[in-house]
Write a protein that holds these residues in place. Structure first.
Motif, PDB file in Angstrom:
ATOM      1  N   GLU A  17      74.889  10.604   1.135  1.00  0.00           N
ATOM      2  CA  GLU A  17      74.345   9.300   0.755  1.00  0.00           C
ATOM      3  C   GLU A  17      73.236   8.902   1.706  1.00  0.00           C
ATOM      4  O   GLU A  17      73.110   9.439   2.796  1.00  0.00           O
ATOM      5  CB  GLU A  17      75.428   8.234   0.730  1.00  0.00           C
ATOM      6  CG  GLU A  17      76.014   7.894   2.083  1.00  0.00           C
ATOM      7  CD  GLU A  17      77.090   6.829   1.976  1.00  0.00           C
ATOM      8  OE1 GLU A  17      76.899   5.766   2.593  1.00  0.00           O
ATOM      9  OE2 GLU A  17      78.099   7.063   1.287  1.00  0.00           O
ATOM     10  N   GLU A  18      72.438   7.953   1.237  1.00  0.00           N
ATOM     11  CA  GLU A  18      71.392   7.381   2.083  1.00  0.00           C
ATOM     12  C   GLU A  18      71.068   5.986   1.580  1.00  0.00           C
ATOM     13  O   GLU A  18      71.275   5.671   0.417  1.00  0.00           O
ATOM     14  CB  GLU A  18      70.140   8.259   2.102  1.00  0.00           C
ATOM     15  CG  GLU A  18      69.467   8.442   0.751  1.00  0.00           C
ATOM     16  CD  GLU A  18      68.240   9.329   0.833  1.00  0.00           C
ATOM     17  OE1 GLU A  18      67.477   9.246   1.814  1.00  0.00           O
ATOM     18  OE2 GLU A  18      68.019  10.101  -0.111  1.00  0.00           O
ATOM     19  N   ASP A  19      70.599   5.163   2.480  1.00  0.00           N
ATOM     20  CA  ASP A  19      70.101   3.840   2.137  1.00  0.00           C
ATOM     21  C   ASP A  19      68.587   3.893   2.201  1.00  0.00           C
ATOM     22  O   ASP A  19      68.021   4.331   3.213  1.00  0.00           O
ATOM     23  CB  ASP A  19      70.632   2.782   3.111  1.00  0.00           C
ATOM     24  CG  ASP A  19      72.110   2.505   2.907  1.00  0.00           C
ATOM     25  OD1 ASP A  19      72.482   2.202   1.761  1.00  0.00           O
ATOM     26  OD2 ASP A  19      72.876   2.622   3.875  1.00  0.00           O
ATOM     27  N   VAL A  20      67.935   3.487   1.112  1.00  0.00           N
ATOM     28  CA  VAL A  20      66.481   3.557   1.048  1.00  0.00           C
ATOM     29  C   VAL A  20      65.904   2.208   0.645  1.00  0.00           C
ATOM     30  O   VAL A  20      66.562   1.413  -0.032  1.00  0.00           O
ATOM     31  CB  VAL A  20      65.996   4.643   0.060  1.00  0.00           C
ATOM     32  CG1 VAL A  20      66.467   6.023   0.474  1.00  0.00           C
ATOM     33  CG2 VAL A  20      66.420   4.340  -1.361  1.00  0.00           C
ATOM     34  N   THR A  21      64.692   1.978   1.060  1.00  0.00           N
ATOM     35  CA  THR A  21      63.897   0.858   0.580  1.00  0.00           C
ATOM     36  C   THR A  21      62.841   1.460  -0.326  1.00  0.00           C
ATOM     37  O   THR A  21      62.018   2.268   0.131  1.00  0.00           O
ATOM     38  CB  THR A  21      63.244   0.102   1.746  1.00  0.00           C
ATOM     39  OG1 THR A  21      64.283  -0.384   2.604  1.00  0.00           O
ATOM     40  CG2 THR A  21      62.412  -1.055   1.233  1.00  0.00           C
ATOM     41  N   LEU A  22      62.884   1.107  -1.583  1.00  0.00           N
ATOM     42  CA  LEU A  22      61.971   1.712  -2.545  1.00  0.00           C
ATOM     43  C   LEU A  22      60.580   1.128  -2.428  1.00  0.00           C
ATOM     44  O   LEU A  22      60.416  -0.077  -2.214  1.00  0.00           O
ATOM     45  CB  LEU A  22      62.487   1.481  -3.972  1.00  0.00           C
ATOM     46  CG  LEU A  22      63.854   2.047  -4.307  1.00  0.00           C
ATOM     47  CD1 LEU A  22      64.205   1.729  -5.759  1.00  0.00           C
ATOM     48  CD2 LEU A  22      63.897   3.543  -4.058  1.00  0.00           C
ATOM     49  N   PRO A  23      59.563   1.981  -2.603  1.00  0.00           N
ATOM     50  CA  PRO A  23      58.199   1.454  -2.674  1.00  0.00           C
ATOM     51  C   PRO A  23      58.062   0.557  -3.912  1.00  0.00           C
ATOM     52  O   PRO A  23      58.805   0.724  -4.895  1.00  0.00           O
ATOM     53  CB  PRO A  23      57.333   2.709  -2.829  1.00  0.00           C
ATOM     54  CG  PRO A  23      58.206   3.879  -2.585  1.00  0.00           C
ATOM     55  CD  PRO A  23      59.621   3.416  -2.731  1.00  0.00           C
ATOM     56  N   GLY A  24      57.127  -0.347  -3.892  1.00  0.00           N
ATOM     57  CA  GLY A  24      56.955  -1.306  -4.981  1.00  0.00           C
ATOM     58  C   GLY A  24      56.698  -0.685  -6.342  1.00  0.00           C
ATOM     59  O   GLY A  24      57.042  -1.263  -7.366  1.00  0.00           O
ATOM     60  N   HIS A  25      56.101   0.514  -6.363  1.00  0.00           N
ATOM     61  CA  HIS A  25      55.784   1.146  -7.649  1.00  0.00           C
ATOM     62  C   HIS A  25      56.993   1.821  -8.305  1.00  0.00           C
ATOM     63  O   HIS A  25      56.908   2.249  -9.449  1.00  0.00           O
ATOM     64  CB  HIS A  25      54.650   2.163  -7.485  1.00  0.00           C
ATOM     65  CG  HIS A  25      55.048   3.404  -6.748  1.00  0.00           C
ATOM     66  ND1 HIS A  25      55.108   3.463  -5.376  1.00  0.00           N
ATOM     67  CD2 HIS A  25      55.427   4.623  -7.204  1.00  0.00           C
ATOM     68  CE1 HIS A  25      55.498   4.683  -5.020  1.00  0.00           C
ATOM     69  NE2 HIS A  25      55.699   5.404  -6.112  1.00  0.00           N
ATOM     70  N   VAL A  26      58.105   1.882  -7.617  1.00  0.00           N
ATOM     71  CA  VAL A  26      59.305   2.533  -8.154  1.00  0.00           C
ATOM     72  C   VAL A  26      60.188   1.463  -8.797  1.00  0.00           C
ATOM     73  O   VAL A  26      60.886   0.723  -8.109  1.00  0.00           O
ATOM     74  CB  VAL A  26      60.069   3.297  -7.051  1.00  0.00           C
ATOM     75  CG1 VAL A  26      61.358   3.874  -7.598  1.00  0.00           C
ATOM     76  CG2 VAL A  26      59.194   4.391  -6.459  1.00  0.00           C
ATOM     77  N   THR A  27      60.138   1.393 -10.131  1.00  0.00           N
ATOM     78  CA  THR A  27      60.883   0.349 -10.837  1.00  0.00           C
ATOM     79  C   THR A  27      61.821   0.901 -11.910  1.00  0.00           C
ATOM     80  O   THR A  27      62.594   0.144 -12.482  1.00  0.00           O
ATOM     81  CB  THR A  27      59.918  -0.658 -11.492  1.00  0.00           C
ATOM     82  OG1 THR A  27      59.087   0.035 -12.429  1.00  0.00           O
ATOM     83  CG2 THR A  27      59.060  -1.359 -10.435  1.00  0.00           C
ATOM     84  N   THR A  28      61.748   2.217 -12.195  1.00  0.00           N
ATOM     85  CA  THR A  28      62.615   2.817 -13.207  1.00  0.00           C
ATOM     86  C   THR A  28      63.336   4.015 -12.615  1.00  0.00           C
ATOM     87  O   THR A  28      62.955   4.539 -11.561  1.00  0.00           O
ATOM     88  CB  THR A  28      61.821   3.284 -14.440  1.00  0.00           C
ATOM     89  OG1 THR A  28      61.018   4.414 -14.090  1.00  0.00           O
ATOM     90  CG2 THR A  28      60.972   2.167 -15.028  1.00  0.00           C
ATOM     91  N   LEU A  29      64.337   4.490 -13.320  1.00  0.00           N
ATOM     92  CA  LEU A  29      65.099   5.650 -12.870  1.00  0.00           C
ATOM     93  C   LEU A  29      64.203   6.869 -12.685  1.00  0.00           C
ATOM     94  O   LEU A  29      64.274   7.547 -11.659  1.00  0.00           O
ATOM     95  CB  LEU A  29      66.219   5.961 -13.864  1.00  0.00           C
ATOM     96  CG  LEU A  29      67.013   7.231 -13.595  1.00  0.00           C
ATOM     97  CD1 LEU A  29      67.687   7.176 -12.223  1.00  0.00           C
ATOM     98  CD2 LEU A  29      68.012   7.473 -14.699  1.00  0.00           C
ATOM     99  N   PRO A  67      65.016   0.535 -16.407  1.00  0.00           N
ATOM    100  CA  PRO A  67      64.591  -0.211 -15.221  1.00  0.00           C
ATOM    101  C   PRO A  67      65.722  -0.280 -14.205  1.00  0.00           C
ATOM    102  O   PRO A  67      66.894  -0.430 -14.563  1.00  0.00           O
ATOM    103  CB  PRO A  67      64.267  -1.601 -15.769  1.00  0.00           C
ATOM    104  CG  PRO A  67      64.076  -1.423 -17.235  1.00  0.00           C
ATOM    105  CD  PRO A  67      64.949  -0.264 -17.630  1.00  0.00           C
ATOM    106  N   LEU A  68      65.366  -0.183 -12.941  1.00  0.00           N
ATOM    107  CA  LEU A  68      66.364  -0.283 -11.883  1.00  0.00           C
ATOM    108  C   LEU A  68      66.772  -1.728 -11.622  1.00  0.00           C
ATOM    109  O   LEU A  68      67.880  -1.987 -11.163  1.00  0.00           O
ATOM    110  CB  LEU A  68      65.835   0.349 -10.592  1.00  0.00           C
ATOM    111  CG  LEU A  68      65.590   1.855 -10.658  1.00  0.00           C
ATOM    112  CD1 LEU A  68      64.889   2.335  -9.408  1.00  0.00           C
ATOM    113  CD2 LEU A  68      66.893   2.597 -10.877  1.00  0.00           C
ATOM    114  N   GLY A  69      65.881  -2.655 -11.914  1.00  0.00           N
ATOM    115  CA  GLY A  69      66.199  -4.066 -11.713  1.00  0.00           C
ATOM    116  C   GLY A  69      66.707  -4.316 -10.304  1.00  0.00           C
ATOM    117  O   GLY A  69      66.103  -3.899  -9.328  1.00  0.00           O
ATOM    118  N   ASN A  70      67.840  -4.953 -10.202  1.00  0.00           N
ATOM    119  CA  ASN A  70      68.441  -5.252  -8.902  1.00  0.00           C
ATOM    120  C   ASN A  70      69.576  -4.294  -8.563  1.00  0.00           C
ATOM    121  O   ASN A  70      70.536  -4.684  -7.885  1.00  0.00           O
ATOM    122  CB  ASN A  70      68.961  -6.698  -8.893  1.00  0.00           C
ATOM    123  CG  ASN A  70      67.845  -7.708  -8.968  1.00  0.00           C
ATOM    124  OD1 ASN A  70      66.784  -7.499  -8.386  1.00  0.00           O
ATOM    125  ND2 ASN A  70      68.052  -8.783  -9.696  1.00  0.00           N
TER     126      ASN A  70
END
Length: 83
Positions: A17-29, A67-70
């Motif tokens: 596992e990992e915890d990531v902060t997604l870049p703003g352009h990543v909004t879908t699976l 969409p990944l949403g929240n």
């Protein structure tokens, strides 16, 4: 977001596992998968054939680019067979 890897995916990546902060352009699976592939050749290898990977978003199985949403958690795992 927490990303979980199970079975052979975990073995090939060397992490479960990992915890990531997604870049703003990543909004879908699929954008998430493309972003993961761009990070490391091992990700490119495991995601080259999506027909052998299943995905759950917040513990709900998904089969398409949504969409990944929240979303708080995405899990990648091989198909499960029983018997």
């Amino acid at each position: 977001m927490k990303i979980l890897y199970f079975a052979w995916l975990r073995s090939k990546l060397g992490i479960s596992e990992e915890d990531v902060t997604l870049p703003g352009h990543v909004t879908t699976l699929y954008q998430l998968i493309d972003w993961l592939k761009s990070r490391n050749p091992a990700f490119e290898e495991i995601f080259q054939d999506l027909s052998v990977i299943r995905v759950a978003i917040d513990q709900e199985y998904v089969t398409e680019d949504i969409p990944l949403g929240n979303a708080r958690e995405v899990a990648f795992f091989p198909p499960v067979t029983g018997g």
